[in-house]
Scaffold this motif. Structure first.
Motif, short mmCIF file in Angstrom:
data_model
loop_
_atom_site.label_atom_id
_atom_site.label_comp_id
_atom_site.label_asym_id
_atom_site.label_seq_id
_atom_site.Cartn_x
_atom_site.Cartn_y
_atom_site.Cartn_z
N MET A 129 6.54 6.38 -8.86
CA MET A 129 7.91 6.41 -9.37
C MET A 129 7.98 7.01 -10.78
SD MET A 129 10.02 5.32 -7.07
CE MET A 129 11.51 4.81 -7.92
N VAL A 130 6.90 6.91 -11.53
CA VAL A 130 6.91 7.39 -12.91
C VAL A 130 6.04 8.63 -13.12
CG1 VAL A 130 7.51 5.13 -13.87
CG2 VAL A 130 5.11 5.76 -13.62
N ASN A 131 5.44 9.12 -12.06
CA ASN A 131 4.62 10.33 -12.12
C ASN A 131 5.03 11.24 -10.97
OD1 ASN A 131 2.40 9.70 -14.21
ND2 ASN A 131 2.42 7.89 -12.92
N GLU A 132 4.94 12.54 -11.20
CA GLU A 132 5.27 13.49 -10.14
C GLU A 132 4.38 13.27 -8.92
OE1 GLU A 132 5.25 18.28 -9.28
OE2 GLU A 132 4.99 17.59 -11.33
N TYR A 133 3.09 13.00 -9.19
CA TYR A 133 2.12 12.73 -8.13
C TYR A 133 0.95 11.98 -8.75
CZ TYR A 133 -0.69 16.49 -10.10
OH TYR A 133 -1.45 17.26 -10.95
N ALA A 134 0.09 11.47 -7.89
CA ALA A 134 -1.17 10.86 -8.34
C ALA A 134 -2.24 11.23 -7.32
CB ALA A 134 -1.03 9.35 -8.44
N ASP A 135 -3.45 11.46 -7.80
CA ASP A 135 -4.52 11.77 -6.86
C ASP A 135 -5.25 10.48 -6.45
OD1 ASP A 135 -6.49 11.19 -8.80
OD2 ASP A 135 -6.69 13.28 -9.39
N PHE A 136 -6.08 10.62 -5.44
CA PHE A 136 -6.76 9.47 -4.85
C PHE A 136 -7.55 8.69 -5.90
CE2 PHE A 136 -10.15 7.27 -2.63
CZ PHE A 136 -9.48 6.70 -1.55
N ASN A 137 -8.35 9.39 -6.69
CA ASN A 137 -9.21 8.69 -7.66
C ASN A 137 -8.40 7.98 -8.74
OD1 ASN A 137 -11.66 9.28 -6.42
ND2 ASN A 137 -11.78 11.28 -7.41
N THR A 138 -7.30 8.59 -9.15
CA THR A 138 -6.44 7.95 -10.15
C THR A 138 -5.86 6.66 -9.60
OG1 THR A 138 -5.89 10.08 -11.15
CG2 THR A 138 -4.37 8.25 -11.57
N LEU A 139 -5.32 6.71 -8.39
CA LEU A 139 -4.76 5.50 -7.78
C LEU A 139 -5.84 4.44 -7.60
CD1 LEU A 139 -2.32 6.89 -5.06
CD2 LEU A 139 -1.72 5.71 -7.19
N LYS A 140 -6.99 4.86 -7.14
CA LYS A 140 -8.10 3.93 -6.91
C LYS A 140 -8.47 3.21 -8.21
CE LYS A 140 -12.91 4.00 -5.56
NZ LYS A 140 -14.06 4.82 -5.18
N GLU A 141 -8.58 3.96 -9.28
CA GLU A 141 -8.94 3.38 -10.57
C GLU A 141 -7.84 2.48 -11.12
OE1 GLU A 141 -9.62 5.08 -15.01
OE2 GLU A 141 -10.75 6.09 -13.42
N LEU A 142 -6.60 2.95 -11.10
CA LEU A 142 -5.48 2.17 -11.64
C LEU A 142 -5.27 0.85 -10.89
CD1 LEU A 142 -2.78 4.92 -12.29
CD2 LEU A 142 -3.99 3.57 -14.02
N LEU A 143 -5.46 0.89 -9.57
CA LEU A 143 -5.15 -0.27 -8.73
C LEU A 143 -6.36 -1.14 -8.43
CD1 LEU A 143 -2.74 1.56 -6.27
CD2 LEU A 143 -2.15 0.24 -8.32
N GLY A 144 -7.55 -0.68 -8.81
CA GLY A 144 -8.75 -1.45 -8.53
C GLY A 144 -9.00 -1.63 -7.04
N ALA A 145 -8.72 -0.58 -6.28
CA ALA A 145 -8.83 -0.64 -4.82
C ALA A 145 -10.11 0.07 -4.35
CB ALA A 145 -7.62 0.04 -4.17
N THR A 146 -10.59 -0.33 -3.19
CA THR A 146 -11.71 0.37 -2.57
C THR A 146 -11.17 1.61 -1.87
OG1 THR A 146 -11.53 -0.81 -0.48
CG2 THR A 146 -12.95 -1.80 -2.18
N ASP A 147 -12.06 2.52 -1.51
CA ASP A 147 -11.64 3.73 -0.79
C ASP A 147 -10.89 3.38 0.49
OD1 ASP A 147 -13.01 5.09 -2.76
OD2 ASP A 147 -14.47 6.02 -1.42
#
Length: 98
Positions: A25-43
């Motif tokens: 909602m606050v970024n035009e897009y996000a890549d997989f690694n960014t989301l993974k790092e920000l959310l503390g999620a596994t692949d």
């Protein structure tokens, strides 16, 4: 109260999906690694939640290669943005009524 609950969207009831949409909602897009790092999620966890959001057309996924490395970008769709705003508004109304 019942009308408020009708606007709470089940697609956003998991913290990872809520986080994905919040980032988009606050970024035009996000890549997989960014989301993974920000959310503390596994692949696997991130992949399953992004697929769930893609299935209901709330996000769009774009895959490409940069050199030999895969790069996956996620974008919130217009529908996804509208539904997420409704969801957040419903949560805010629910909190204010208690």
């Amino acid at each position: 109260m019942k009308n408020i609950i009708l606007h709470i969207n089940k697609a956003f009831d998991h913290r990872i999906r809520l986080g994905i949409m919040s980032v988009l909602m606050v970024n035009e897009y996000a890549d997989f690694n960014t989301l993974k790092e920000l959310l503390g999620a596994t692949d696997g966890n991130l992949a399953s939640h992004t697929k769930a959001l893609e299935k209901v057309a709330f996000i769009r996924i774009e895959k490409q290669f940069i050199g030999r490395k895969p790069n996956t970008k996620y974008y919130a769709t217009t529908l996804g943005k509208q539904e997420f705003k409704k969801h957040i508004n419903a949560l805010e109304k629910l909190i204010k009524n208690n």
